[in-house]
Motif scaffolding. Sequence first.
Motif, short mmCIF file in Angstrom:
data_model
loop_
_atom_site.label_atom_id
_atom_site.label_comp_id
_atom_site.label_asym_id
_atom_site.label_seq_id
_atom_site.Cartn_x
_atom_site.Cartn_y
_atom_site.Cartn_z
N MET A 1 -2.50 -54.40 7.14
CA MET A 1 -3.78 -54.54 6.80
C MET A 1 -4.59 -53.22 6.51
SD MET A 1 -6.55 -56.77 8.97
CE MET A 1 -8.29 -56.00 9.18
N PHE A 2 -4.98 -53.22 5.22
CA PHE A 2 -5.82 -51.90 5.03
C PHE A 2 -7.26 -51.97 5.08
CE2 PHE A 2 -1.64 -51.21 3.51
CZ PHE A 2 -1.26 -49.93 3.56
N TYR A 3 -8.06 -50.99 5.13
CA TYR A 3 -9.41 -51.14 5.36
C TYR A 3 -10.10 -50.51 4.02
CZ TYR A 3 -9.28 -52.64 10.12
OH TYR A 3 -9.07 -53.36 11.15
N HIS A 4 -11.51 -50.49 3.82
CA HIS A 4 -12.06 -49.88 2.84
C HIS A 4 -11.34 -48.53 2.24
CE1 HIS A 4 -15.15 -52.92 3.19
NE2 HIS A 4 -15.23 -52.63 4.25
N ASN A 5 -11.62 -48.17 1.16
CA ASN A 5 -10.75 -47.18 0.39
C ASN A 5 -11.18 -45.94 1.14
OD1 ASN A 5 -9.69 -45.30 -0.90
ND2 ASN A 5 -9.83 -46.04 -2.98
N TRP A 6 -10.61 -45.35 2.10
CA TRP A 6 -10.98 -44.17 2.84
C TRP A 6 -11.15 -42.93 2.00
CZ3 TRP A 6 -7.50 -40.03 2.59
CH2 TRP A 6 -6.40 -40.54 2.22
N ASP A 8 -12.92 -43.11 -0.72
CA ASP A 8 -14.17 -42.98 -1.14
C ASP A 8 -14.88 -41.96 -0.51
OD1 ASP A 8 -13.93 -44.80 -2.96
OD2 ASP A 8 -14.35 -46.62 -1.88
N ILE A 9 -14.61 -41.79 0.69
CA ILE A 9 -15.16 -40.72 1.82
C ILE A 9 -15.20 -39.31 1.30
CG2 ILE A 9 -15.09 -39.96 4.17
CD1 ILE A 9 -14.61 -42.66 5.31
N LEU A 10 -13.84 -39.02 0.68
CA LEU A 10 -13.40 -37.85 0.09
C LEU A 10 -14.40 -37.51 -1.21
CD1 LEU A 10 -9.81 -37.71 0.47
CD2 LEU A 10 -11.22 -36.49 1.93
N LEU A 13 -17.99 -37.00 0.24
CA LEU A 13 -18.22 -35.60 0.69
C LEU A 13 -18.25 -34.63 -0.42
CD1 LEU A 13 -15.92 -35.82 3.93
CD2 LEU A 13 -18.59 -35.76 3.82
N THR A 14 -17.21 -34.59 -1.35
CA THR A 14 -17.11 -33.92 -2.39
C THR A 14 -18.31 -33.72 -3.29
OG1 THR A 14 -14.85 -33.99 -2.39
CG2 THR A 14 -15.71 -32.73 -4.45
N ARG A 15 -19.04 -34.85 -3.62
CA ARG A 15 -20.19 -35.00 -4.37
C ARG A 15 -21.42 -34.46 -3.50
NH1 ARG A 15 -21.93 -35.66 -8.86
NH2 ARG A 15 -22.95 -37.71 -8.74
N LEU A 16 -21.55 -34.63 -2.19
CA LEU A 16 -22.90 -34.26 -1.60
C LEU A 16 -22.59 -32.70 -1.36
CD1 LEU A 16 -23.02 -36.93 1.29
CD2 LEU A 16 -24.51 -36.49 -0.86
N VAL A 17 -21.36 -32.22 -0.99
CA VAL A 17 -21.62 -30.72 -0.74
C VAL A 17 -21.43 -29.90 -1.89
CG1 VAL A 17 -19.94 -29.23 0.23
CG2 VAL A 17 -19.97 -31.34 1.47
N ARG A 18 -20.84 -30.48 -3.03
CA ARG A 18 -20.91 -29.78 -4.34
C ARG A 18 -20.25 -28.32 -4.18
NH1 ARG A 18 -23.71 -31.69 -8.21
NH2 ARG A 18 -24.24 -29.55 -9.27
N PRO A 19 -19.03 -28.43 -3.57
CA PRO A 19 -18.29 -27.13 -3.14
C PRO A 19 -17.70 -26.48 -4.51
CG PRO A 19 -16.95 -29.03 -2.75
CD PRO A 19 -18.28 -29.70 -3.20
N ALA A 20 -17.89 -25.21 -4.34
CA ALA A 20 -17.06 -24.33 -5.35
C ALA A 20 -15.48 -24.40 -5.45
CB ALA A 20 -17.64 -22.90 -5.20
N SER A 33 -6.28 -36.30 -4.41
CA SER A 33 -6.41 -35.33 -5.47
C SER A 33 -7.45 -35.84 -6.39
CB SER A 33 -5.45 -34.78 -5.87
OG SER A 33 -4.29 -34.33 -4.97
N ALA A 34 -6.98 -37.16 -6.93
CA ALA A 34 -7.90 -37.61 -8.19
C ALA A 34 -9.04 -37.99 -7.79
CB ALA A 34 -7.12 -38.98 -8.69
N TYR A 35 -9.34 -38.48 -6.60
CA TYR A 35 -10.70 -38.87 -6.17
C TYR A 35 -11.63 -37.63 -5.99
CZ TYR A 35 -10.26 -44.15 -5.20
OH TYR A 35 -10.25 -45.23 -5.31
N MET A 36 -11.04 -36.57 -5.52
CA MET A 36 -11.95 -35.36 -5.52
C MET A 36 -12.06 -34.70 -6.63
SD MET A 36 -10.37 -33.87 -1.49
CE MET A 36 -8.67 -34.06 -1.97
N LEU A 37 -10.99 -34.62 -7.47
CA LEU A 37 -11.26 -34.12 -9.03
C LEU A 37 -12.39 -34.95 -9.56
CD1 LEU A 37 -7.83 -33.21 -9.66
CD2 LEU A 37 -9.44 -31.59 -9.58
N SER A 38 -12.25 -36.37 -9.44
CA SER A 38 -13.41 -37.00 -10.14
C SER A 38 -14.64 -36.48 -9.60
CB SER A 38 -13.03 -38.73 -9.81
OG SER A 38 -14.02 -39.33 -10.39
#
Length: 183
Positions: A1-6, A8-10, A13-20, A33-38
């Motif tokens: 059983m899998f939970y909500h797409n974890w 999405d948290i990555l 976090l990447t959207r909020l922090v706006r890291p270089a 990687s694809a989620y963080m790159l998006s």
Amino acid sequence: MFYHNWRDILYVLTRLVRPALVVETGVRGGLSSAYMLSALDHNTRGQLVSIDIGDTSVLPADLEDPEIGWLVPHRLRNRWELRLGDSKSELPSVLGDSTGLFFSDVPNAILRAELATAAARMRPGSIIVTCCPVGSPAEATWNEFADAALTNTSRATRWASEDGRSDLCAGLLGDDGPSGFEV
């Protein structure tokens, strides 16, 4: 059983922090990687450096041309550097003050070294994330690291099955660095 797409948290976090710079270890197919790159693409700034040992035997056997990171869309690869090699030797040259987010998805045996390197090289307030199978040595390592080096820690269920559960663990690097946490 899998939970909500974890992953999405990555993304969030990447959207909020706006890291270089975002650094991850343990790529395999590259979905995280694809989620963080998006997220970096939506931020219109930042790079992702991914480090993986390069073992394609862990990829699906039916892939015509198996490659680490095969799930990363080509349109997002302009912000991506994939380094094939051992994280113990690659991380020190990648992590630094510009790293706003570090995601470690590696076997238990090397997690301690990765966390120690991140704490020594990243600036306070940076986010560190890892995956911890509940009851595993990785969970014990994370808990020790969180007590020694992090503030504002949080956990979310990554997956659960009859065989156990794995959590996504995150926290902010504190001002004191990794006091008491050693490799």
